[in-house]
Write an enzyme that holds these catalytic residues in place. Structure first.
Site, short mmCIF file in Angstrom:
data_model
loop_
_atom_site.label_atom_id
_atom_site.label_comp_id
_atom_site.label_asym_id
_atom_site.label_seq_id
_atom_site.Cartn_x
_atom_site.Cartn_y
_atom_site.Cartn_z
N LYS A 42 0.84 -1.21 0.00
CA LYS A 42 0.00 0.00 0.00
C LYS A 42 0.87 1.25 0.00
CE LYS A 42 -1.60 1.66 4.06
NZ LYS A 42 -1.26 3.07 4.26
N ASP A 138 -4.55 12.45 12.22
CA ASP A 138 -5.50 11.35 12.19
C ASP A 138 -5.40 10.56 13.49
OD1 ASP A 138 -3.22 9.86 11.92
OD2 ASP A 138 -3.58 9.29 9.85
N1 EPU Z 1 6.69 14.41 10.37
C1 EPU Z 1 6.78 15.74 10.67
N2 EPU Z 1 6.90 16.62 9.65
C2 EPU Z 1 6.93 16.24 8.35
C3 EPU Z 1 6.85 14.87 8.05
C4 EPU Z 1 6.73 13.97 9.08
O1 EPU Z 1 6.76 16.13 11.83
O2 EPU Z 1 7.06 17.12 7.46
C5 EPU Z 1 6.58 13.45 11.46
C6 EPU Z 1 5.22 12.76 11.47
O3 EPU Z 1 4.24 13.52 12.13
C7 EPU Z 1 5.54 11.46 12.17
C8 EPU Z 1 6.97 11.16 11.73
O4 EPU Z 1 7.50 12.39 11.26
O5 EPU Z 1 5.54 11.67 13.55
C9 EPU Z 1 7.08 10.10 10.65
O6 EPU Z 1 6.35 10.47 9.52
P1 EPU Z 1 6.67 9.98 8.05
O7 EPU Z 1 6.64 11.17 7.16
O8 EPU Z 1 7.89 9.12 8.03
O9 EPU Z 1 5.43 9.05 7.74
P2 EPU Z 1 4.35 9.21 6.60
O10 EPU Z 1 5.01 9.39 5.29
O11 EPU Z 1 3.31 10.16 7.02
C10 EPU Z 1 4.37 6.66 6.01
C11 EPU Z 1 3.35 5.55 5.92
C12 EPU Z 1 2.90 5.18 7.32
C13 EPU Z 1 4.12 4.70 8.09
C14 EPU Z 1 5.18 5.81 8.12
C15 EPU Z 1 6.47 5.39 8.79
C16 EPU Z 1 2.27 6.00 3.83
C17 EPU Z 1 1.02 6.37 3.11
N3 EPU Z 1 2.20 6.01 5.15
O12 EPU Z 1 3.71 7.75 6.64
O13 EPU Z 1 2.00 4.08 7.17
O14 EPU Z 1 3.75 4.38 9.40
O15 EPU Z 1 5.48 6.20 6.76
O16 EPU Z 1 6.98 4.27 8.20
O17 EPU Z 1 3.27 5.68 3.22
C18 EPU Z 1 0.18 2.69 7.69
O18 EPU Z 1 0.38 2.11 6.63
O19 EPU Z 1 -0.62 2.24 8.56
C19 EPU Z 1 0.89 3.94 7.96
C20 EPU Z 1 0.52 4.79 8.90
#
Ligand code: EPU
Length: 443
Positions: A42, A138
């Site tokens: 996904k 979320d």
């Molecule tokens: N964060 C910030 N600022 C930013 C970006 C991120 O503070 O500009 C923080 C977030 O709030 C969080 C942390 O950094 O606390 C990690 O966020 P990250 O950007 O790595 O995660 P994401 O891209 O939002 C993706 C997956 C998540 C998965 C995470 C970590 C997708 C659609 N989602 O989220 O998947 O947990 O990476 O591996 O790719 C799931 O599939 O259930 C899911 C939540």
């Protein structure tokens, strides 16, 4: 709202797909045994669909999981002006990308799937302008965007937040050296997709290294992008004038695979998981060995065998190659029935422990304090109605239901549908007694 307020922005809970009546009834006591094949990830396919926007013409993705989020993303790219031919049974999606794209991603879709934000980089690159609804937080956390925005600003974009939308414009994006405070998956992808067609060289330091990032890099390279350092924490991207459409197979879903592995351990089963690279799950599989499971590599996956009550195991979530946060609820569920006590530390999403309240309804003994959870294993859980609050919480609750005495009714099935294709048929093939039903008690 100013840019520095992004991290605090939390609108209503946008991720609710719960039909209100559909439930999963899980009957405890079965031992899972047999083979299961994992679909594409996904967290890769959604970004690959966004990356397709970077090249005019038809890009085809194979090994596409049949999940709700893919359908939402398909609708989003359609609204951007693409044609989409989706064959869920064949696991194939073809996206016809026109010369001129619309550049607006509306709130009605973004609120249903926050990963919609991944069109930000490609649309800015293709259109020089983009309006994307702010996804907000979320059920798992506040989920900032500051690193996405900071990267684009360094590349010469102007970014404004107004009326719930992120509005970004640029003449041409130019290369820049960008240091991420944290190896964010989403920010790495946004900057990467903005950089592949920018003028000059972009370096992303402290980039995310997840297998899904490697997957998108590989597809972009096939499209003609110049990227080095793939799979490391420094990505160097030399912008090219144009990219070509391609056909690409989505990497196997390591989180779905890990969920099956934990299910095998909890039910003292024997499950062979196919079409996934065990190296993408190395720490999680080693943790299962610590619990007493036997884990062996297969040609196209791995096998997990367990013949006793698992031993408790501590877990600390970290960016890849650390232990994945997306397997944390499943490991809490396992520790809830394990021999001993475990300390689980969540470093990515501050609200991901919310689901332990639901697990407690089954009799689990879990105490949380900040980003730590102390799980004391018990010999028996007892079935009860519970509510899935996000995809992985849903998976964790179903796993707990498999070993609880009696029936566990899981509400919020829509969350599970977002990430687990054919969850019920797969569980049944492995020997579980589980049904999808309407909850008549409500009406
Ligand atoms: N964060 C910030 N600022 C930013 C970006 C991120 O503070 O500009 C923080 C977030 O709030 C969080 C942390 O950094 O606390 C990690 O966020 P990250 O950007 O790595 O995660 P994401 O891209 O939002 C993706 C997956 C998540 C998965 C995470 C970590 C997708 C659609 N989602 O989220 O998947 O947990 O990476 O591996 O790719 C799931 O599939 O259930 C899911 C939540």
């Amino acid at each position: 709202m100013t840019l520095c307020q992004y991290r605090r922005f939390r609108p209503c809970d946008g991720a609710s797909y719960d039909s209100g009546v559909e439930v999963l009834n899980v009957f405890g006591g079965s031992r899972l045994q047999g083979d299961v094949t994992v679909p594409g990830a996904k967290n890769s396919v959604l970004k690959l669909m966004a990356a397709a926007l970077l090249a005019e013409g038809t890009t085809t993705l194979t090994n596409v999981p049949d999940i709700l989020d893919v359908a939402i993303m398909a609708e989003l790219v359609r609204r951007l002006g693409c044609t989409v031919a989706h064959d869920p049974e064949a696991g194939r999606i073809s996206i016809g990308v026109p010369a001129q794209l619309n550049h607006r991603a509306d709130y009605d879709l973004v609120r249903r799937m926050r990963a919609s934000i991944c069109v930000l980089g490609p649309l800015l690159s293709r259109c020089g302008e983009v309006d994307v609804a702010l996804p907000g937080g979320d059920n798992i956390g506040s989920r900032g965007l500051d690193m996405h925005v900071g990267g684009l600003l360094r590349m010469g974009a102007q970014v404004l937040s107004e009326h719930g939308y992120l509005h970004a414009t640029c003449g041409r994006l130019h290369g820049a050296r960008i240091w991420l405070d944290f190896p964010s998956v989403g920010a790495t992808e946004t900057i990467l997709m903005a950089a592949v067609r920018a003028d000059g060289v972009t370096i992303i330091d402290n980039a995310a290294r997840e297998p899904e990032i490697v997957d998108i890099c590989r597809m972009l390279v096939d499209m003609g992008a110049a990227i080095t350092g793939i799979g490391t924490s420094t990505l160097e991207i030399e912008g090219v004038a144009e990219l070509q459409p391609v056909t690409h197979a989505v990497v196997g879903d390591r989180i779905v695979a890990g969920t099956w592995a934990v299910a095998a351990v909890m039910t003292r089963g024997d499950v062979s998981v196919h079409q996934v690279d065990p190296d993408h799950l190395r720490i999680a599989l080693e943790k299962l060995q610590e619990c007493g499971a036997q884990v062996s590599n297969l040609e196209d996956g791995f096998r997990v065998q367990m013949d006793r009550r698992p031993l408790s195991v501590d877990v600390v979530t970290l960016p890849f190659p650390g232990f994945p946060t997306d397997l944390q609820p499943q490991f809490i569920a396992m520790n809830a029935i394990a021999d001993g006590a475990a300390l689980v530390t969540e470093n990515l999403f501050e609200a991901r422990f919310r689901f332990v309240q639901e697990l407690a309804r089954l009799g689990a003994d879990v105490r949380t304090d900040g980003h730590h959870a102390l799980v004391r294993g018990t010999t028996e859980l007892s079935g009860a109605p519970v509510e899935a609050t996000d995809i992985r919480a849903g998976a964790g609750l179903v796993l707990a239901g498999l070993v609880a005495e009696g029936v566990t009714t899981v509400y919020g099935v829509g969350h599970i549908d977002r990430g687990y294709a054919d969850f019920v048929p797969n569980l049944r093939n492995l020997g579980a007694t589980v049904e999808r039903a309407e909850d008549s008690a409500l009406f």
